[in-house]
Write a protein that holds these residues in place. Structure first.
Motif, PDB file in Angstrom:
ATOM      1  N   ARG A   4       5.714   1.003   2.440  1.00  0.00           N
ATOM      2  CA  ARG A   4       4.711  -0.048   2.662  1.00  0.00           C
ATOM      3  C   ARG A   4       4.632  -0.982   1.449  1.00  0.00           C
ATOM      4  NH1 ARG A   4       1.644   0.497   7.321  1.00  0.00           N
ATOM      5  NH2 ARG A   4      -0.252  -0.395   6.466  1.00  0.00           N
ATOM      6  N   ARG A   5       4.803  -0.466   0.260  1.00  0.00           N
ATOM      7  CA  ARG A   5       4.856  -1.344  -0.918  1.00  0.00           C
ATOM      8  C   ARG A   5       6.071  -2.245  -0.819  1.00  0.00           C
ATOM      9  NH1 ARG A   5       3.812   0.394  -6.283  1.00  0.00           N
ATOM     10  NH2 ARG A   5       1.770   0.822  -5.408  1.00  0.00           N
ATOM     11  N   LYS A   6       7.202  -1.671  -0.442  1.00  0.00           N
ATOM     12  CA  LYS A   6       8.423  -2.466  -0.265  1.00  0.00           C
ATOM     13  C   LYS A   6       8.186  -3.548   0.784  1.00  0.00           C
ATOM     14  CE  LYS A   6      12.851  -3.453  -0.390  1.00  0.00           C
ATOM     15  NZ  LYS A   6      13.319  -4.360  -1.411  1.00  0.00           N
ATOM     16  N   ALA A   7       7.502  -3.204   1.867  1.00  0.00           N
ATOM     17  CA  ALA A   7       7.200  -4.184   2.910  1.00  0.00           C
ATOM     18  C   ALA A   7       6.334  -5.309   2.364  1.00  0.00           C
ATOM     19  CB  ALA A   7       6.510  -3.499   4.089  1.00  0.00           C
ATOM     20  N   ARG A   8       5.336  -4.961   1.550  1.00  0.00           N
ATOM     21  CA  ARG A   8       4.473  -5.993   0.965  1.00  0.00           C
ATOM     22  C   ARG A   8       5.268  -6.904   0.041  1.00  0.00           C
ATOM     23  NH1 ARG A   8       1.023  -1.365   1.060  1.00  0.00           N
ATOM     24  NH2 ARG A   8      -0.814  -1.762   2.364  1.00  0.00           N
ATOM     25  N   GLU A   9       6.188  -6.336  -0.700  1.00  0.00           N
ATOM     26  CA  GLU A   9       7.026  -7.153  -1.582  1.00  0.00           C
ATOM     27  C   GLU A   9       7.914  -8.090  -0.770  1.00  0.00           C
ATOM     28  OE1 GLU A   9       9.050  -4.648  -4.410  1.00  0.00           O
ATOM     29  OE2 GLU A   9       7.172  -4.148  -5.430  1.00  0.00           O
ATOM     30  N   CYS A  10       8.469  -7.595   0.317  1.00  0.00           N
ATOM     31  CA  CYS A  10       9.269  -8.451   1.210  1.00  0.00           C
ATOM     32  C   CYS A  10       8.397  -9.564   1.790  1.00  0.00           C
ATOM     33  CB  CYS A  10       9.886  -7.627   2.337  1.00  0.00           C
ATOM     34  SG  CYS A  10      11.186  -6.486   1.811  1.00  0.00           S
ATOM     35  N   ALA A  11       7.185  -9.219   2.219  1.00  0.00           N
ATOM     36  CA  ALA A  11       6.260 -10.223   2.758  1.00  0.00           C
ATOM     37  C   ALA A  11       5.947 -11.281   1.700  1.00  0.00           C
ATOM     38  CB  ALA A  11       4.978  -9.559   3.257  1.00  0.00           C
ATOM     39  N   LEU A  12       5.726 -10.843   0.472  1.00  0.00           N
ATOM     40  CA  LEU A  12       5.470 -11.795  -0.614  1.00  0.00           C
ATOM     41  C   LEU A  12       6.660 -12.735  -0.795  1.00  0.00           C
ATOM     42  CD1 LEU A  12       3.853 -12.894  -3.018  1.00  0.00           C
ATOM     43  CD2 LEU A  12       4.917 -11.104  -4.412  1.00  0.00           C
ATOM     44  N   ARG A  51       5.043  -8.694  10.076  1.00  0.00           N
ATOM     45  CA  ARG A  51       3.685  -8.877  10.591  1.00  0.00           C
ATOM     46  C   ARG A  51       2.768  -9.448   9.501  1.00  0.00           C
ATOM     47  NH1 ARG A  51       2.113  -3.727  12.143  1.00  0.00           N
ATOM     48  NH2 ARG A  51       0.718  -3.434  10.395  1.00  0.00           N
ATOM     49  N   LEU A  52       2.887  -8.926   8.274  1.00  0.00           N
ATOM     50  CA  LEU A  52       2.054  -9.436   7.171  1.00  0.00           C
ATOM     51  C   LEU A  52       2.361 -10.904   6.880  1.00  0.00           C
ATOM     52  CD1 LEU A  52       2.134  -6.489   4.587  1.00  0.00           C
ATOM     53  CD2 LEU A  52       0.208  -7.186   6.035  1.00  0.00           C
ATOM     54  N   ALA A  53       3.635 -11.228   6.766  1.00  0.00           N
ATOM     55  CA  ALA A  53       4.009 -12.604   6.432  1.00  0.00           C
ATOM     56  C   ALA A  53       3.619 -13.567   7.558  1.00  0.00           C
ATOM     57  CB  ALA A  53       5.506 -12.690   6.142  1.00  0.00           C
ATOM     58  N   ALA A  54       3.953 -13.209   8.782  1.00  0.00           N
ATOM     59  CA  ALA A  54       3.629 -14.096   9.921  1.00  0.00           C
ATOM     60  C   ALA A  54       2.123 -14.259  10.063  1.00  0.00           C
ATOM     61  CB  ALA A  54       4.236 -13.542  11.208  1.00  0.00           C
ATOM     62  N   ARG A  84      -0.892 -17.131  -5.885  1.00  0.00           N
ATOM     63  CA  ARG A  84      -1.638 -17.526  -4.690  1.00  0.00           C
ATOM     64  C   ARG A  84      -1.153 -16.784  -3.457  1.00  0.00           C
ATOM     65  NH1 ARG A  84       0.388 -23.297  -5.512  1.00  0.00           N
ATOM     66  NH2 ARG A  84       2.293 -23.427  -4.278  1.00  0.00           N
ATOM     67  N   ASN A  85       0.132 -16.454  -3.411  1.00  0.00           N
ATOM     68  CA  ASN A  85       0.639 -15.729  -2.254  1.00  0.00           C
ATOM     69  C   ASN A  85       0.298 -14.248  -2.302  1.00  0.00           C
ATOM     70  OD1 ASN A  85       1.930 -17.628  -0.359  1.00  0.00           O
ATOM     71  ND2 ASN A  85       2.986 -18.245  -2.226  1.00  0.00           N
ATOM     72  N   ILE A  86       0.168 -13.673  -3.472  1.00  0.00           N
ATOM     73  CA  ILE A  86      -0.345 -12.302  -3.589  1.00  0.00           C
ATOM     74  C   ILE A  86      -1.790 -12.269  -3.098  1.00  0.00           C
ATOM     75  CG2 ILE A  86      -1.050 -10.491  -5.218  1.00  0.00           C
ATOM     76  CD1 ILE A  86       1.463 -11.215  -6.871  1.00  0.00           C
TER      77      ILE A  86
END
Length: 178
Positions: A4-12, A51-54, A84-86
C-alpha cells in the motif's frame, strides 16, 4: 516497503506527472503504467494506486479548497509540486477511502521524507493535522481497522498507532501550530 505504501508512491508519481504536464487523468494513468510503472508491482497495489490517483484528480478542486483553508499564507500553486500532491493524496484518503486518518497522515509523512525535504515534512504534518481535526469535529471517522499491509509499518493496531502519534515531538508540535 508495504504494497500500500508502494501504491501511494505510484499514485504520487501519477499526480506529479499530471500536475507538471497539465494532462488528462486517463492519459496520465495509462502512460504511467505503460512506461513508468514498476512491472513488479502487485495487481492489488496497482489498482489501489490507480484508484487513489484517479480519485484525487477527480476531486482536485474540493481537495485544494480544504488544503487552502489550512495553509495560511500559502497559495496552492506556490507550494512545491511534490508537497501539494502529497497533501492532495492524503486529504483524498481522509475523505473518500476507509483508511484511518492517522494512518493516512503517517503514510504521507513517510512519503514526504522520501520525496521531499525535512521542512516540507513538518509543513505537511501541520496542514494534515489541522484538516484531520476539522474533519474529526465535522464527521468523526468510525472505527476503521488499517489494512494488513499498513500494519507492516510496525504498529499492531490502529489504537497502538494512535497512542504512538498522540504525543507529537517538539518539531511536530510546532509545525502543527504554525
Amino acid at each position: 516497503m508495504g504494497s500500500r505504501r508502494k501504491a501511494r508512491e505510484c499514485a504520487l508519481q501519477m499526480l506529479f506527472a499530471a500536475d507538471v504536464a497539465n494532462a488528462v487523468s486517463d492519459e496520465v494513468l495509462r502512460t504511467y503504467w505503460e512506461e513508468l510503472g514498476d512491472s513488479d508491482t502487485e495487481e492489488a497495489a496497482r489498482e489501489f494506486a490507480t484508484r487513489l490517483a484517479a480519485g484525487t484528480l477527480a476531486h482536485l478542486d474540493g481537495l485544494d479548497e480544504r488544503i487552502r483553508s489550512r495553509a495560511e499564507h500559502w497559495r496552492i500553486p506556490r507550494m512545491a509540486i511534490v508537497d501539494r500532491n502529497i497533501l492532495r493524496l492524503a486529504v483524498y484518503e481522509f475523505l473518500y477511502e476507509p483508511t484511518p486518518r492517522t494512518v493516512a497522515i503517517n503514510e504521507a509523512l513517510e512519503i514526504a521524507r522520501r520525496f521531499s525535504t525535512y521542512e516540507a515534512t513538518q509543513f505537511i504534518n501541520g496542514i494534515l493535522d489541522a484538516i484531520k481535526r476539522d474533519l474529526d469535529e465535522q464527521q468523526p471517522q468510525e472505527h476503521v481497522e488499517p489494512q494488513k499491509s499498513e500494519l507492516e509499518s510496525g504498529f499492531e493496531s490502529e489504537s497502538e498507532f494512535e497512542s504512538e502519534s498522540e504525543e507529537p515531538s517538539d518539531d511536530e508540535h510546532s509545525a502543527s501550530s504554525a
